[in-house]
Design an enzyme around this catalytic site. Structure first.
Site, PDB file in Angstrom:
ATOM      1  N   GLU A  40       0.632  -1.119   0.025  1.00 43.09           N
ATOM      2  CA  GLU A  40       0.008   0.091   0.001  1.00 43.09           C
ATOM      3  C   GLU A  40       0.941   1.126  -0.032  1.00 43.09           C
ATOM      4  O   GLU A  40       0.646   2.364  -0.705  1.00 43.09           O
ATOM      5  CB  GLU A  40      -0.870  -0.114   1.166  1.00 43.09           C
ATOM      6  CG  GLU A  40      -1.990  -0.997   1.304  1.00 43.09           C
ATOM      7  CD  GLU A  40      -2.900  -1.148   0.052  1.00 43.09           C
ATOM      8  OE1 GLU A  40      -3.121   0.260  -0.664  1.00 43.09           O
ATOM      9  OE2 GLU A  40      -3.791  -1.971  -0.306  1.00 43.09           O
ATOM     10  N   TYR A 123      -6.386   5.964   4.811  1.00 40.93           N
ATOM     11  CA  TYR A 123      -6.789   5.015   3.815  1.00 40.93           C
ATOM     12  C   TYR A 123      -5.662   3.637   3.968  1.00 40.93           C
ATOM     13  O   TYR A 123      -6.478   2.637   3.941  1.00 40.93           O
ATOM     14  CB  TYR A 123      -6.058   5.450   2.531  1.00 40.93           C
ATOM     15  CG  TYR A 123      -6.017   4.541   1.315  1.00 40.93           C
ATOM     16  CD1 TYR A 123      -6.990   3.718   0.938  1.00 40.93           C
ATOM     17  CD2 TYR A 123      -4.619   4.252   1.036  1.00 40.93           C
ATOM     18  CE1 TYR A 123      -6.794   2.859  -0.058  1.00 40.93           C
ATOM     19  CE2 TYR A 123      -4.405   2.853   0.287  1.00 40.93           C
ATOM     20  CZ  TYR A 123      -5.591   2.107  -0.190  1.00 40.93           C
ATOM     21  OH  TYR A 123      -5.405   1.171  -1.056  1.00 40.93           O
ATOM     22  N   ASP A 141      -9.919   5.827  -1.285  1.00 43.86           N
ATOM     23  CA  ASP A 141      -8.806   6.320  -2.092  1.00 43.86           C
ATOM     24  C   ASP A 141      -9.231   6.962  -3.345  1.00 43.86           C
ATOM     25  O   ASP A 141     -10.528   7.210  -3.355  1.00 43.86           O
ATOM     26  CB  ASP A 141      -7.887   5.075  -2.531  1.00 43.86           C
ATOM     27  CG  ASP A 141      -8.456   4.428  -3.468  1.00 43.86           C
ATOM     28  OD1 ASP A 141      -9.877   4.360  -3.723  1.00 43.86           O
ATOM     29  OD2 ASP A 141      -7.838   3.378  -4.162  1.00 43.86           O
TER      30      ASP A 141
END
Ligand code: SF4
Length: 366
Positions: A40, A123, A141
Site C-alpha cells: 500500500e 486509507y 482512495d
C-alpha cells in the site's frame, strides 16, 4: 443511494462485477499485514506496473518487519530510489522500528492503533485493518472518491472533512452484509478498471441505471477538482568534480526535496544562466584545494516533480588526482557533508532521478 434497497443494489452489483473481473496481484494472495502495508505504501503515487518489482525486491530483502527496522535509513532510501516521495521510505522504516520495539514485531490489529504509526493515514490503516484483520472499515482512495462523486452526484470538490464523513457513512452502509476485505477490494478495482478517470466504461457498467453522473450526462465533470497551483521553479547548479577514481557527492540533509539522498556540490540560484568561469574556478578550488583540473561545457537537464520544476546545470570538472577515498576533503567540505566517493562504491548511495540520468549519460557506473 439513501435507502436500504439502493445500498443492496450497489453492493450486489459491485460484488458480482468483482467476482467476474478478478485482478491478480502479488500482494492480494496474502493476509500478512506487513506485506499489505509495504504494497500500500509503495502504490501511493506509483503505478502498479512500476510498483510490482519494488514490492518483490522489498519483501525479499526484508522478509519481516524487524528486518526492515534493522536497515539504515540510507539503505532503505537506496532501495526506494526511483519511486520518489522519499518521506514514504523514511516513514516506512520509522513505523517498522515502532512495530518491533513497541509491539514485539506484531502489527497492531485495529484501525485505531494502525493509524498511530508513522506514514499510515486513514486509507492505509483501513486497507491493512480490513485486508489483514477483517475489520469493517471502508477504504477511501482516489478510485473510491471518483466512483462516489459520480454515482451520488457529489458536486463539491471532494477534499474536506464533511465530504469524507458523507462517503464513510455511505460506504459503511453499503458494505453491510459483505466481507469487508472483498468489498474494499471490489470498489478499488472497480475504480481502477471500470469507472476510470478518463474513459469510464459506462455502457457496460452494472451501476449505470442508478448512476447520477451517467443519467445526467455529467460523467466528464465529476469529481470536481481544485485548480492546481503553478509549479515552483528552482535552478540547481552542480559542480561535478570527478577523477579517474571517483566523484565528489553531497549529502542532502536539510528538510527539502530529496532529503537523505545524495547529489553533487550545489548552488541554488535564481536562474539557469551558467556561472562565469571565475565563479566556477573559485568554487572548484574551494573544494579540491588544487588548480589541476579541467572544466568542460555545462550540461542542462530538467526534472518535473509534482509541485516543483527543477532545472539543473551540471559543470563537469575533471580533477587530475583527488586525495584519499570517501574522505571529506577540506574542513569546509566536511561541514557541508561533501565527500569523495570511489566509483566502486557509488552504487551504495541513493540519488535523485536527474543525478542518476547524469551518471548514466556520462557513463559513471552506479
Ligand atoms: S455509469 Fe459510468 S460513471 Fe457511473 S459508476 Fe458506472 S462507470 Fe462510473
Amino acid at each position: 443511494m439513501a435507502e436500504d434497497g439502493a445500498f443492496t443494489f450497489f453492493r450486489e452489483s459491485l460484488m458480482a462485477w468483482h467476482f467476474e473481473n478478478p485482478r491478480p496481484l502479488p500482494w492480494k494472495e496474502t493476509d500478512d499485514p506487513y506485506k499489505i502495508w509495504i504494497s500500500e505504501i509503495i502504490l501511493q503515487q506509483t503505478r502498479i506496473i512500476q510498483g510490482i518489482p519494488y514490492y518483490e525486491r522489498f519483501v525479499k530483502k526484508y522478509p519481516t518487519v524487524c528486518d526492515l527496522a534493522k536497515a539504515s535509513e540510507a539503505e532503505v532510501l537506496k532501495d526506494w530510489q526511483g519511486l520518489g516521495y522519499n518521506s514514504r521510505a523514511r516513514n516506512l522504516r520509522k513505523a517498522a522500528i515502532t512495530v518491533c520495539e513497541d509491539h514485539s514485531g506484531y502489527f497492531p490489529g485495529t484501525y485505531d492503533d494502525l493509524i498511530t504509526l508513522s506514514g499510515i493515514g486513514p486509507y492505509t490503516a483501513a486497507a491493512i485493518a480490513s485486508f489483514a484483520f477483517g475489520e469493517r472499515v471502508p477504504v477511501i482512495d482516489a478510485n473510491v472518491i471518483r466512483i462516489l462523486c459520480r454515482y451520488l452526484g457529489i458536486e463539491e470538490v471532494p477534499v474536506g472533512r464533511n465530504v469524507r464523513l458523507q462517503m464513510e457513512s455511505v460506504l459503511n452502509d453499503a458494505m453491510m452484509g459483505a466481507d469487508p476485505a472483498e468489498f474494499n477490494q471490489a470498489i478499488m478495482n472497480f475504480g481502477a478498471l471500470q469507472c476510470t478517470p478518463g474513459k469510464p466504461d459506462c455502457a457496460a457498467c452494472p451501476l449505470s441505471d442508478t448512476c447520477y453522473a451517467y443519467n445526467t450526462d455529467r460523467v466528464g465533470e465529476l469529481p470536481k477538482t481544485r485548480k492546481r497551483k503553478p509549479r515552483r521553479e528552482r535552478f540547481f547548479h552542480y559542480l561535478v568534480l570527478k577523477s579517474d577514481e571517483g566523484v565528489m557527492i553531497h549529502h542532502r540533509t536539510k528538510k527539502d526535496i530529496w532529503e537523505g539522498m545524495y547529489d553533487f556540490p550545489l548552488k541554488e540560484l535564481e536562474s539557469a544562466l551558467p556561472l562565469k568561469l571565475k565563479q566556477l574556478n573559485d568554487w572548484a578550488v574551494s573544494l579540491v584545494n588544487t588548480e589541476k583540473y579541467v572544466l568542460s561545457d555545462p550540461v542542462c537537464d530538467t526534472q518535473i516533480l509534482t509541485h516543483q520544476k527543477i532545472s539543473c546545470v551540471f559543470y563537469p570538472c575533471t580533477v587530475k588526482s583527488l586525495p584519499g577515498s570517501e574522505t571529506p576533503l577540506l574542513e569546509k567540505a566536511r561541514t557541508e557533508e561533501i565527500f569523495f566517493v570511489a566509483n566502486r562504491n557509488l552504487h551504495k548511495f541513493a540519488v535523485p532521478k536527474i543525478i542518476d540520468c547524469y551518471f548514466r549519460v556520462k557513463s559513471i557506473l552506479l
